[in-house]
Scaffold this active site. Structure first.
Site, PDB file in Angstrom:
ATOM      1  CG  ASP A  33      16.905  29.709  -6.092  1.00  0.00           C
ATOM      2  OD1 ASP A  33      17.417  28.743  -6.690  1.00  0.00           O
ATOM      3  OD2 ASP A  33      16.157  29.596  -5.102  1.00  0.00           O
ATOM      4  CE1 TYR A  36      15.483  28.118 -14.395  1.00  0.00           C
ATOM      5  CE2 TYR A  36      13.948  29.619 -13.323  1.00  0.00           C
ATOM      6  CZ  TYR A  36      14.184  28.585 -14.198  1.00  0.00           C
ATOM      7  OH  TYR A  36      13.152  28.027 -14.894  1.00  0.00           O
ATOM      8  CB  SER A  82      -6.599   1.548  -3.740  1.00  0.00           C
ATOM      9  OG  SER A  82      -7.635   0.634  -3.867  1.00  0.00           O
ATOM     10  CE  LYS A 136       0.001   4.495   0.615  1.00  0.00           C
ATOM     11  NZ  LYS A 136      -0.552   5.677   0.060  1.00  0.00           N
ATOM     12  CB  CYS A 427     -22.372  30.701  24.247  1.00  0.00           C
ATOM     13  SG  CYS A 427     -21.775  30.820  22.549  1.00  0.00           S
ATOM     14  CB  CYS A 430     -23.893  34.661  21.767  1.00  0.00           C
ATOM     15  SG  CYS A 430     -24.640  33.175  22.450  1.00  0.00           S
TER      16      CYS A 430
HETATM   17  S1  IVH Z   1       2.015   2.756  -7.159  1.00  0.00           S
HETATM   18  C1  IVH Z   1      -1.672  -0.101  -8.464  1.00  0.00           C
HETATM   19  N1  IVH Z   1       3.798   4.070  -5.779  1.00  0.00           N
HETATM   20  O1  IVH Z   1      -0.888   5.532  -2.961  1.00  0.00           O
HETATM   21  C2  IVH Z   1      -1.262   1.039  -7.604  1.00  0.00           C
HETATM   22  N2  IVH Z   1       1.517   4.584  -5.422  1.00  0.00           N
HETATM   23  O2  IVH Z   1      -3.214   3.495  -2.235  1.00  0.00           O
HETATM   24  C3  IVH Z   1      -0.161   1.839  -8.234  1.00  0.00           C
HETATM   25  N3  IVH Z   1       1.158   6.377  -3.796  1.00  0.00           N
HETATM   26  O3  IVH Z   1      -3.300   6.931  -4.651  1.00  0.00           O
HETATM   27  C4  IVH Z   1       0.290   2.890  -7.315  1.00  0.00           C
HETATM   28  N4  IVH Z   1       3.266   6.753  -3.336  1.00  0.00           N
HETATM   29  O4  IVH Z   1      -1.064   7.532  -5.771  1.00  0.00           O
HETATM   30  C5  IVH Z   1       2.481   3.895  -6.018  1.00  0.00           C
HETATM   31  N5  IVH Z   1       5.508   5.163  -4.661  1.00  0.00           N
HETATM   32  C6  IVH Z   1       4.209   4.997  -4.903  1.00  0.00           C
HETATM   33  C7  IVH Z   1       3.219   5.755  -4.245  1.00  0.00           C
HETATM   34  C8  IVH Z   1       1.873   5.519  -4.535  1.00  0.00           C
HETATM   35  C9  IVH Z   1       2.018   7.110  -3.074  1.00  0.00           C
HETATM   36  C10 IVH Z   1      -0.319   6.525  -3.756  1.00  0.00           C
HETATM   37  C11 IVH Z   1      -1.013   6.349  -5.069  1.00  0.00           C
HETATM   38  C12 IVH Z   1      -2.391   5.885  -4.713  1.00  0.00           C
HETATM   39  C13 IVH Z   1      -2.223   5.351  -3.341  1.00  0.00           C
HETATM   40  C14 IVH Z   1      -2.572   3.882  -3.372  1.00  0.00           C
END
Ligand code: IVH
Length: 696
Positions: A33, A36, A82, A136, A427, A430
């Site tokens: 670091d 850099y 979602s 996720k 409380c 107070c």
């Molecule tokens: S794909 C059609 N891949 O999860 C949906 N989403 O409930 C395409 N998220 O807010 C999303 N990791 O931002 C995808 N590897 C991943 C993810 C991911 C987290 C989030 C996404 C969205 C939520 C969906």
């Protein structure tokens, strides 16, 4: 000489950008670091002395974006959807059908239920379905838009159609590429997640604490809060990163999701190194289990795995159910649980005087975050359900951005000798005697314990002022808990109206610790701007009992002015659709109290406008349905929505034959096409204003 210098700049830019990629994308730094930083400082020095040599792709530019006046709406050309959820089951769960039942069911379907990829695909289902398993990422969803490989804008997900433009903050994140290698011509939308590095998050929290600032509760909210700041200086230096995980629009030439990810990586995006291609659901299950085993050691938070069908043609055939694709499943892990010691119980006094117990724990790491306190909810939970004793070993669980909670006491020898946790008589702030009230006659065990010293209790005063200034109410940027505490301690503020007199004490404010002329000016500007908040926000800010967002809107629509609400009888209040009698009585009692009326009068005299909704409910828009799309020139989506609703119109998310008008701004997408197909009239902001009877 100047040529030498130019060559040196070229070399430094190329070298620093290369090291950036090695560090952020490949996780394989070649230099330490400090080395850099040395190169970085050399480049900075040359650029400062010879601004003409500064290149647009210089890594120093990342820190150079300037503050914005407000967050502009960011329209998604293709809505951000979602994901459907599945859960890893735990033994003892009444829905138990094996830990990975939801994954098996997602692929094969269940005889008694529809669904299942194979069932959907029928004859077209391949013998083996290929998938990509990804972590996720528990961060903030973001879309980045590139034009001919250059970053042009980035925004949050928002309601899926429109988010907020946070380009200025994205530019401070090293793993957000400003220009791409080998990007397709024209527009490219890349989606992913902004996340905190956990080690950096912990360090940042320790530094905040040392400066007397509040710790952030969890990395996800801290990331969201950081990205919403107007001034990018705040985001700079916070350890945020961006992982790309999906294409916002079809990527030309890619046949599988895996190829899309590989292309992203080649263009210069950070793509998560734990993503796995799998042949068949059994391999998926193994990958999902392996990911969970590694979860605690990852430098960022994940709350499950996302499983996606790899073949884009199959994805197309599977399509969508309402707001989620059939071809993807978010498979969630159970909340992380750990054991630790209960050191004491702190009793916290809220805005309404309600006293709630908070467990003070021996600090413990849960999923990468250090937890020091946890919710105990109420007396019933603490005494009857948990039977808590001071010094007990307790099991706590933490799921995403919810406050950690104590779920049970771990049996141990010798706990009989410990003293039971109990509410104090007085409380803690107070010293006034606490009172017990029944909050729900049907649940006699649910006793509400309150400090009745509404006006004299410092904790209630602070909480009431925080609520008044908060984002959902008067939204006074910069007037947070720490500053309010200081202003209360100095005697500058004790009730909301005092906030609107702060400009009289500018010199004294500038002299306060950690304040300067500029931050005082920003604060006074924010206070001035808050005078124009709509009536419903004002009603919420005052803390009228049981008046939340929806009741406040009902009141504003029905009475159209703060005086009319203050003078309304119980009958008149009860007659408002959506308001029940106990709420009506509570509102009447609040405004019958002379102290509350006088405070509202003071606020009005000082210029707080309590702006009524735009037009009478019977105005021209009664019953008409509107759909908004694209970016309007002066109105945010929320403002346009509020104006339409204020005039008796409705706002819907999608265009159908029933839509009366589509209000289109710039970058209007598929909704505009759909409206034109169906012959729905399309108007712009000016047209909307004209319908509302405003002169334009
Ligand atoms: S794909 C059609 N891949 O999860 C949906 N989403 O409930 C395409 N998220 O807010 C999303 N990791 O931002 C995808 N590897 C991943 C993810 C991911 C987290 C989030 C996404 C969205 C939520 C969906």
């Amino acid at each position: 000489m100047s040529d030498d210098r130019r060559a040196r700049v070229d070399w430094l830019v190329a070298e620093l950008n290369r090291h950036n990629r090695l560090y952020h994308e490949q996780n394989a730094p070649e230099i330490p670091d400090w080395e850099y930083d040395r190169l970085f400082r050399e480049l900075e020095a040359i650029e400062a002395a010879h601004p003409g040599l500064a290149r647009p792709d210089s890594p120093t530019r990342r820190v150079g974006s300037s503050p914005v006046a407000e967050l502009r709406p960011f329209a998604h050309e293709v809505p951000m959807l979602s994901l459907q959820n599945g859960y890893r089951r735990e033994e003892g769960d009444h829905t138990w059908g094996g830990p990975y039942e939801d994954l098996l069911e997602w692929e094969r379907g269940k005889p008694e239920r529809l669904g299942g990829l194979r069932r959907q695909l029928g004859e077209d289902a391949p013998a083996t379905i290929h998938y990509v398993v990804e972590p996720k990422l528990d961060g903030l969803a973001m879309e980045l838009v590139y034009d001919n490989g250059k970053l042009v804008a980035g925004g949050t997900r928002g309601d899926g159609e429109t988010g907020e433009d946070v380009t200025h903050n994205l530019l401070t994140i090293a793993s957000v590429p400003r220009s791409l290698r080998g990007a397709p011509e024209g527009r490219l939308a890349v989606r992913g997640e902004v996340l905190f590095d956990l080690g950096g998050f912990e360090r940042m929290n320790n530094e905040r604490e040392a400066r007397g600032e509040k710790r952030f509760e969890n990395p996800r909210n801290a990331a969201a809060g950081t990205m919403r700041q107007l001034d990018p200086e705040l985001a700079r230096g916070r350890p945020l990163m961006f992982f790309a995980h999906s294409a916002g629009e079809k990527l030309p030439g890619a046949a599988t999701h895996g190829e899309v990810l590989d292309r992203f990586a080649a263009m210069g995006f950070a793509v998560n190194p734990l993503n796995r291609r799998c042949a068949g659901i059994e391999q998926v299950i193994a990958a999902v289990a392996e990911l969970e085993a590694r979860r605690a050691d990852l430098p960022y938070e994940i709350d499950g795995a996302v499983v996606k069908v790899d073949d884009l043609a199959l994805q197309g055939a599977l399509g969508f159910v309402t707001r989620s694709p059939r071809w993807a499943l978010a498979f969630k892990y159970p909340p992380a649980k750990v054991h630790t010691r209960l050191n004491s119980v702190l009793f916290s006094v809220g805005r309404t005087g309600a006293v709630t117990p908070v467990a003070q724990l021996e600090p413990v790491r849960v999923g990468g975050v250090t937890v020091r306190n946890a919710s105990l909810h109420n007396e019933h939970q603490m005494v009857r359900v948990l039977g808590l004793r001071l010094g007990d070993t307790v099991e706590i669980q933490r799921a995403g951005d919810v406050i950690p909670e104590v779920v049970r006491v771990v049996p141990s020898v010798g706990r009989d000798g410990l003293s039971p946790a109990a509410y104090p008589e007085a409380c803690p702030d107070c010293g006034h005697a606490l009172v017990r009230e029944l909050s729900d006659p049907k649940k006699p065990e649910m006793v509400l314990i309150r400090c009745p010293n509404t006006l004299g209790c410092p904790a209630q005063r602070l909480a009431a002022l925080r609520h008044f200034a908060a984002r959902g109410t008067m939204d006074i940027e910069g007037l947070g808990e720490k500053l309010l505490e200081l202003l209360i301690a100095r005697g500058f503020v004790s009730r909301p109206s005092d906030i609107y007199r702060l400009h009289e004490r500018r010199e004294e404010l500038v002299a306060l610790d950690r304040m300067g002329a500029l931050s005082v000016q920003n604060l006074l500007d924010a206070i001035e701007a808050s005078k124009q908040r709509p009536l419903e926000r004002g009603l919420m800010a005052l803390g009228v009992p049981s008046v939340g967002e929806s009741t406040a809107k009902d009141l504003a629509r029905a009475f159209r002015g703060i005086e009319a609400v203050m003078d309304a009888s119980v009958e008149a209040l009860d007659a408002v659709p959506g308001i029940a009698e106990p709420t009506a009585v509570g509102i009447r009692e609040f405004f019958a109290d002379a102290r509350n009326r006088e405070e509202v009068e003071r606020l009005c005299t000082l210029g707080v406008a309590f702006v009524p909704p735009a037009a009478p409910a019977s105005a021209s828009l009664g019953g008409k349905t509107f759909v908004l799309t694209g970016t309007l020139p002066t109105l945010s989506r929320d403002q346009a929505k509020a104006m339409i609703e204020g005039a008796g119109g409705k706002v819907s998310g999608s265009v159908s034959k029933k839509t009366d008008f589509l209000v289109a701004g710039t970058e209007a997408g598929s909704k505009l096409d759909r409206a034109q197909e169906l012959g729905v009239p399309v108007i712009d902001e000016q047209g909307l204003r004209a319908l509302l009877g405003e002169s334009t």
